[in-house]
Design an enzyme around this catalytic site. Sequence first.
Site, PDB file in Angstrom:
ATOM      1  N   LYS A 299      -7.206  -6.202  -2.429  1.00 33.29           N
ATOM      2  CA  LYS A 299      -8.161  -5.471  -1.597  1.00 33.29           C
ATOM      3  C   LYS A 299      -8.738  -4.294  -2.377  1.00 33.29           C
ATOM      4  CE  LYS A 299      -6.528  -4.452   2.460  1.00 33.29           C
ATOM      5  NZ  LYS A 299      -5.472  -3.933   3.366  1.00 33.29           N
TER       6      LYS A 299
ATOM      7  N   LYS B 236       0.847  -1.198   0.000  1.00 29.70           N
ATOM      8  CA  LYS B 236       0.000   0.000   0.000  1.00 29.70           C
ATOM      9  C   LYS B 236       0.875   1.238   0.000  1.00 29.70           C
ATOM     10  CE  LYS B 236      -2.358   0.779   3.848  1.00 29.70           C
ATOM     11  NZ  LYS B 236      -3.444   0.639   4.836  1.00 29.70           N
TER      12      LYS B 236
END
Length: 232
Positions: free
Chosen positions: A85, A28
């Site tokens: 995700k 991320k």
Amino acid sequence: MTRLLVSVANDVEAVMAAEQGAHLIDAKDPSRGALGALPLAAIEAIRRAVPHPIETSAVAGDDEDIARLVSSALEIARTGMSFVKLGLGKSLAQTGPIGSLGNRLRGQGRFVAVLFADEEPRPSLVSDLRHAGFIGAMLDTRNKRAGRLRDILAPSQLSGFVNACRDEGMMCGLAGSLRIDDIPALAVLGPDYLGFRGGLCVSRDRSGALDPNAVRQAADALADFVGGERAA
């Protein structure tokens, strides 16, 4: 056993987090908000750096435009990450066409939906996600200045989310500016994962460097809990 998800920004952090006991390495870009996606080259470098059998995930962003969100998710799925995700923005989480989103992704990877607790996702969303083909769901917070997950949702609400995922046979996770001292109250609820970034960074600066000592402390704290209960 509740496992430790650590969000990393590069392959160096990925190796360190794995060495310090993380169970799931999550790619991320913390400088781009709650679910900022990294470039594909960085995601692939993280995947290659993480030793087997530790699992990996990467965020595809939280775009309100379904076509862009799907395109990003499918590109990441092709890198070989264990999970992808997808952040469901307010319109998707409250009234959006989850079935349409799922149909575009079905059979092309293992997808986990991230719901933002501070945007009040609709109660039926977990069931809708399972029918749409998602294998899991996580709670997170979008506005990191508006409070941590435990400030926004009561224990009964967090437990309700975990139980809803369990009832649907879905993997579940809790995140949202968590700190190590949140682990006892959250691990006892029995989620599959607790997700960390800022709480394990130097000076709790989520855009700064991960602190290896903090990652180890979190892993050790979670090791005290087996089956949702503190080990004897």
